[in-house]
Design a protein around this motif. Sequence first.
Motif, mmCIF file in Angstrom:
data_model
loop_
_atom_site.group_PDB
_atom_site.id
_atom_site.type_symbol
_atom_site.label_atom_id
_atom_site.label_comp_id
_atom_site.label_asym_id
_atom_site.label_seq_id
_atom_site.Cartn_x
_atom_site.Cartn_y
_atom_site.Cartn_z
ATOM 1 N N ILE A 182 -6.115 -7.567 -10.880
ATOM 2 C CA ILE A 182 -5.721 -6.261 -10.349
ATOM 3 C C ILE A 182 -6.762 -5.844 -9.313
ATOM 4 N N ALA A 183 -6.413 -5.948 -8.036
ATOM 5 C CA ALA A 183 -7.365 -5.677 -6.957
ATOM 6 C C ALA A 183 -7.061 -4.345 -6.283
ATOM 7 N N PRO A 184 -8.099 -3.606 -5.837
ATOM 8 C CA PRO A 184 -7.868 -2.371 -5.070
ATOM 9 C C PRO A 184 -7.250 -2.711 -3.714
ATOM 10 N N ILE A 185 -6.015 -2.254 -3.505
ATOM 11 C CA ILE A 185 -5.233 -2.689 -2.347
ATOM 12 C C ILE A 185 -5.864 -2.272 -1.021
ATOM 13 N N GLN A 222 -4.126 2.682 -7.763
ATOM 14 C CA GLN A 222 -4.624 2.301 -6.440
ATOM 15 C C GLN A 222 -4.745 0.782 -6.318
ATOM 16 N N GLY A 223 -4.468 0.106 -7.412
ATOM 17 C CA GLY A 223 -4.590 -1.346 -7.430
ATOM 18 C C GLY A 223 -3.258 -2.046 -7.280
ATOM 19 N N ILE A 263 -5.970 3.284 -11.612
ATOM 20 C CA ILE A 263 -5.392 1.944 -11.665
ATOM 21 C C ILE A 263 -4.205 1.805 -10.714
ATOM 22 N N CYS A 310 -12.703 -5.449 -9.360
ATOM 23 C CA CYS A 310 -11.287 -5.238 -9.677
ATOM 24 C C CYS A 310 -11.114 -4.449 -10.972
ATOM 25 N N TYR A 311 -9.855 -4.070 -11.242
ATOM 26 C CA TYR A 311 -9.525 -3.267 -12.414
ATOM 27 C C TYR A 311 -9.213 -4.166 -13.615
ATOM 28 N N SER A 322 0.817 -1.216 0.000
ATOM 29 C CA SER A 322 0.000 0.000 0.000
ATOM 30 C C SER A 322 0.849 1.263 0.000
ATOM 31 N N PHE A 347 -2.883 -2.065 -16.099
ATOM 32 C CA PHE A 347 -1.867 -1.917 -15.056
ATOM 33 C C PHE A 347 -0.472 -1.860 -15.668
ATOM 34 N N THR A 398 2.857 -3.288 -6.852
ATOM 35 C CA THR A 398 2.288 -1.940 -6.805
ATOM 36 C C THR A 398 3.323 -0.961 -7.341
#
Length: 368
Positions: A68-71, A31-32, A29, A108-109, A18, A114, A46
Amino acid sequence: MNITCLKNHLLKALNLSSSQMGKNQNIPILQGGFLKTQKNQLSIETTNLESSLRVFIQVKTEKEGEIIAPIKTLMNLISNLKDEKIKLEKKDNNLEILSQNSKALIKCYPLEEFPSFPSIGEGIKINIPIKDLIAGLKPTANFVSKNETKPEISSIFIFNKENFLNFAATDSFRLSEKKVNFIEEKNFSFLIPSKHSQELIKILESGENPQETAEITINQNQILFKGRDFEYLSVLTSGEFPEYKKLIPDSFVSEALVSLKDLTEAIRSSTIFSNRLNEIFLFLNKEKQNLEIKTLNADLGEYSAKFPAQIKGDSLNLTFNCEYLLDGLENFKTDEISLNFAGETKPLLIKSSQDSSLLYLIMPMKNY
């Protein structure tokens, strides 16, 4: 993707990841995090486009995959789960998180948006124990300039010379230098931005075994640090670091050998009564063989303390920034330190009488 992992391992990796996320709200993106499984290992990538981090944890993999997941969303959820084991499964372009008594589905993105992890290419390769890297970065990382219009002094200067790896930083008012043992025939030097060095320290300290070795690859514009469970890539600062060795006095009018504990505790107490300029007054008394410090605040009152000192040379009165003085002292780990005074308007050199690997230089503010 279908994996099972331990909550604490995943949460630790997400916490590290993070800190590398981009802050630009116009590029959501960033933020993922790019989650990818290979065999029984999960990697999380990241980036903020200036530095990139890839961390690894061991998992039980039923099906490999990537997403790609939102952290922050994932991290907040995982931190609130009570179960030790957690299951993550990709469902279309969503990530399902299963625990014993709960289920969540995170949107997710798109994978293709990414940024890929940068490739550093060819460069100088060196190896150094992680504990030595930490030992060099920590005493210098806080003394860089906060003025980013001068990027060369908003960075830590790292170079090898005479079987030492040298770390140096200055903000023009103070300077810190730390040396660690290092035998390497290749000559190199580089400037790593302060904000990236701070993140690197967190990553290195998160490891379970500081005796492990980090592999470092350096090229003209980038540097890559690789450990057993991380890869961290940072841009390097272009420019020339000041010839700081010329700033270090080679002759002194006074020297005082004092207890580090006594001096640190006295200065820490004195900060309660410091004024808006953070002034602290030092009185070096050769005849009485003591050192006195004093702070004055028109609104709060005043503070003074005296303690023994082995003094050679002249009696002196000087004024320093108490916060700057305390910052430097807190990096020393020995019983006694040596205060070396080049004059009332010249830098004070602080070093340990038992460890020559660290020095701290600080300019006086004015005569008292």
